[in-house]
Scaffold this motif. Structure first.
Motif, short mmCIF file in Angstrom:
data_model
loop_
_atom_site.label_atom_id
_atom_site.label_comp_id
_atom_site.label_asym_id
_atom_site.label_seq_id
_atom_site.Cartn_x
_atom_site.Cartn_y
_atom_site.Cartn_z
N GLY A 99 0.84 -1.21 0.00
CA GLY A 99 0.00 0.00 0.00
C GLY A 99 0.87 1.24 0.00
N GLY A 100 0.35 2.29 -0.66
CA GLY A 100 1.06 3.57 -0.65
C GLY A 100 1.11 4.14 0.76
N LYS A 101 0.10 3.82 1.55
CA LYS A 101 0.00 4.33 2.91
C LYS A 101 1.26 4.04 3.73
CE LYS A 101 -4.24 4.32 5.34
NZ LYS A 101 -5.36 3.50 5.80
N VAL A 102 1.86 2.88 3.47
CA VAL A 102 3.03 2.47 4.24
C VAL A 102 4.19 3.45 4.04
CG1 VAL A 102 4.64 0.55 4.59
CG2 VAL A 102 2.26 0.08 4.01
N ALA A 174 -5.13 16.04 -4.88
CA ALA A 174 -5.24 15.91 -3.43
C ALA A 174 -6.52 15.24 -2.94
CB ALA A 174 -5.13 17.29 -2.80
N ASN A 175 -6.34 14.49 -1.90
CA ASN A 175 -7.42 14.00 -1.06
C ASN A 175 -7.40 14.91 0.17
OD1 ASN A 175 -9.19 12.53 0.51
ND2 ASN A 175 -7.84 10.78 0.83
N PRO A 176 -8.49 15.50 0.62
CA PRO A 176 -9.88 15.28 0.24
C PRO A 176 -10.44 16.32 -0.73
CG PRO A 176 -9.83 16.59 2.23
CD PRO A 176 -8.40 16.37 1.82
N SER A 203 6.47 13.58 -1.77
CA SER A 203 5.37 13.93 -2.66
C SER A 203 4.45 12.72 -2.79
CB SER A 203 5.93 14.34 -4.03
OG SER A 203 4.88 14.75 -4.88
N ASP A 204 3.22 12.87 -2.33
CA ASP A 204 2.22 11.80 -2.41
C ASP A 204 1.52 11.94 -3.76
OD1 ASP A 204 -0.03 10.21 -2.27
OD2 ASP A 204 -0.49 10.69 -0.19
N GLU A 205 1.88 11.04 -4.69
CA GLU A 205 1.40 11.15 -6.07
C GLU A 205 0.44 10.01 -6.41
OE1 GLU A 205 4.91 11.90 -8.50
OE2 GLU A 205 5.36 13.72 -7.36
N ILE A 206 -0.28 9.52 -5.40
CA ILE A 206 -1.13 8.34 -5.58
C ILE A 206 -2.26 8.58 -6.61
CG2 ILE A 206 -2.77 8.82 -3.68
CD1 ILE A 206 -1.36 5.40 -3.87
N TYR A 207 -2.66 9.85 -6.79
CA TYR A 207 -3.73 10.16 -7.77
C TYR A 207 -3.14 10.71 -9.07
CZ TYR A 207 -6.86 9.65 -3.76
OH TYR A 207 -7.54 9.15 -2.67
N ASP A 208 -1.88 10.37 -9.39
CA ASP A 208 -1.20 11.04 -10.51
C ASP A 208 -1.88 10.86 -11.86
OD1 ASP A 208 -0.44 8.36 -10.76
OD2 ASP A 208 1.61 8.80 -11.36
N TRP A 236 -0.89 1.30 -6.81
CA TRP A 236 -1.83 0.74 -7.77
C TRP A 236 -3.29 0.93 -7.36
CZ3 TRP A 236 3.07 -0.80 -6.96
CH2 TRP A 236 3.85 -1.13 -8.06
N SER A 237 -3.51 1.31 -6.07
CA SER A 237 -4.87 1.30 -5.51
C SER A 237 -5.86 2.10 -6.33
CB SER A 237 -4.86 1.88 -4.09
OG SER A 237 -4.24 0.98 -3.21
N LYS A 238 -5.52 3.35 -6.61
CA LYS A 238 -6.48 4.26 -7.24
C LYS A 238 -6.43 4.12 -8.76
CE LYS A 238 -6.51 5.88 -2.99
NZ LYS A 238 -7.57 5.84 -2.02
N THR A 239 -5.21 3.99 -9.32
CA THR A 239 -5.05 3.96 -10.78
C THR A 239 -5.69 2.72 -11.40
OG1 THR A 239 -2.96 5.08 -10.44
CG2 THR A 239 -3.32 4.15 -12.62
N TRP A 245 -5.80 -5.18 -2.89
CA TRP A 245 -4.63 -6.02 -3.17
C TRP A 245 -3.46 -5.63 -2.28
CZ3 TRP A 245 -4.17 -9.48 -7.58
CH2 TRP A 245 -5.32 -9.54 -8.37
N ARG A 246 -3.52 -4.43 -1.76
CA ARG A 246 -2.46 -3.83 -0.94
C ARG A 246 -1.12 -3.81 -1.66
NH1 ARG A 246 -4.23 -0.65 0.18
NH2 ARG A 246 -2.91 0.01 1.89
N LEU A 247 -1.01 -2.81 -2.50
CA LEU A 247 0.17 -2.64 -3.34
C LEU A 247 0.51 -1.16 -3.45
CD1 LEU A 247 -0.72 -4.88 -6.39
CD2 LEU A 247 1.41 -5.03 -5.12
#
Ligand code: PLP
Length: 391
Positions: A99-102, A174-176, A203-208, A236-239, A245-247
């Protein structure tokens, strides 16, 4: 006397999970609840990715992998980042994580400690503050402003840097808020950071891959001058609609690679082997699924924008990316938390109070686009009726 260490009391949470639990409870009681609280794509993981995961299990990918991830996956991530940002990264700097969270937790634990300060966005993903507090560092939030379409202001970030600052966190899209920060502001931030070589940047780019028409993604990887102290969070979560899957992955500066690897060895050993094969299929396979999901989120964001602005007491900026709307609800005369509770309990719509994302979130609610157009339309009309008939 508490039997727990002091640091245990410092952990925060994600209210989204609490709201989700209450929504499930009401549903179990027979109530019809529409969930616009959730922060995960409502699409299933695309078939070719699922098939790759199944095949990996059948082919015997059952054991530990190297702690930092399978080499071919790290190479594929490096190739994809090169294509997207022009950054030529050694695969050894990439770490595959559950997970990106980690990455947030690792970054906070590796840079934060009592006496240090960590700067992060407010409103922002609640795990930033939680991880900072757990590390013992002092949380230093910077505001994201509605009048700025929730882009960060480089001045707001830079003015909070002291000689105690260890880490600066930025997140765009950004979230939220759905805010996307323009490149010029990133450039200004990078230029300003040159005067503070003791500061690491995450840089949190999870929504890139989720920016809407007229808004471009800027990755901090585009700025080689800070590569030696830049951490990237992505996954991989959002894209690829793979939250369960926790990746995720991190890009670490060279000097942090070994410490991050030790954390992984101590905590989770490695990421699920078959999931890594699925991640490889996702990143190297056809990308039309990503575009299709993005089109759906963009359409729903527009639907929400229009509908929210028609609600009495609400006003909403157009989201520039991610899959959230963050309307101002001060015109209702209610606090964010009271409105969140009333809309869930009385109108049957699950949403998240802006205050779940920090003090600056008072006066806002987070709506997620991760539900069908019909559900969004229905939720808006339920809210409208509730607002018109409340005492
Ligand atoms: N960063 C942000 C801003 C998020 O919104 C999320 C998930 O909601 C994450 C990171 C973590 O995502 P995951 O751990 O599922 O990869």
């Amino acid at each position: 006397m508490s039997l727990l260490a002091h640091r245990a009391s410092q952990l925060g949470t994600e209210t989204a999970f609490t709201v989700l639990a209450r929504a499930a409870e009401l549903t179990a009681q027979g109530r019809d609840i529409i969930n616009l609280g959730i922060g995960q794509p409502d699409f299933p993981t695309p078939d070719h990715i699922v098939e790759a995961g199944i095949k990996a299990l059948r082919d015997g990918h059952h054991g530990y992998t190297p702690s930092g991830g399978v080499l071919k996956l790290k190479e594929a991530v490096a190739a994809s980042l090169f294509k997207q940002t022009g950054a030529d990264l050694a695969p050894s700097r990439i770490q595959i994580l559950p997970g990106g969270k980690v990455v947030i937790f690792f970054a906070a634990m590796l840079t934060g400690e009592p006496g240090g300060e960590i700067i992060y966005p407010d409103p922002g993903f609640p795990i930033y503050q939680s991880a900072v507090r757990f590390s013992g560092a002092t949380p230093c939030p910077y505001p994201l402003r509605e009048e700025n379409d929730f882009a960060f202001s480089a001045d707001d970030v830079l003015s909070r840097i002291t000689d105690k600052t260890r880490l600066v966190i930025v997140n765009s899209p950004a979230n939220p808020t759905g805010g996307v920060t323009p490149r010029a502001e990133f450039k200004k931030l990078v230029d300003g950071l040159m005067a503070h070589p003791h500061v690491t940047i995450m840089s949190d780019e999870i929504y890139d891959r989720l920016t809407f028409d007229g808004h471009d993604m800027t990755s901090l990887l585009e700025f080689p001058e800070i590569h030696d102290r830049l951490i990237i969070l992505n996954g991989w979560s959002k894209t690829y609609a793979m939250t369960g899957w926790r990746l995720g992955y991190a890009v670490w500066p060279e000097h942090m690679v070994d410490a991050a690897d030790r954390l992984a060895v101590n905590i989770h050993s490695c990421v699920n082997a078959a999931a890594q094969e699925a991640a490889f299929a996702a990143i190297t396979g056809p990308q039309d699924c990503v575009d299709e999901m993005k089109q759906a989120f963009q359409r729903r964001a527009a639907l929400l924008h229009q509908g929210l602005n028609a609600l009495p007491g609400f006003s909403s900026r157009q989201s520039a990316g991610a899959f959230y709307a963050f309307p101002n609800i001060t015109g209702t005369g209610m606090t964010s938390h009271d409105l969140q509770t009333a809309l869930l309990e009385d109108a049957g719509v699950a949403l998240i109070s802006g205050t779940s994302f920090g003090e600056e979130g008072e006066g806002y609610l987070r709506f997620s686009c991760a539900n069908s157009d019909e559900a969004i339309t229905d939720a808006l009309s339920r809210i409208q009726s509730w607002l018109e008939t409340r005492d």
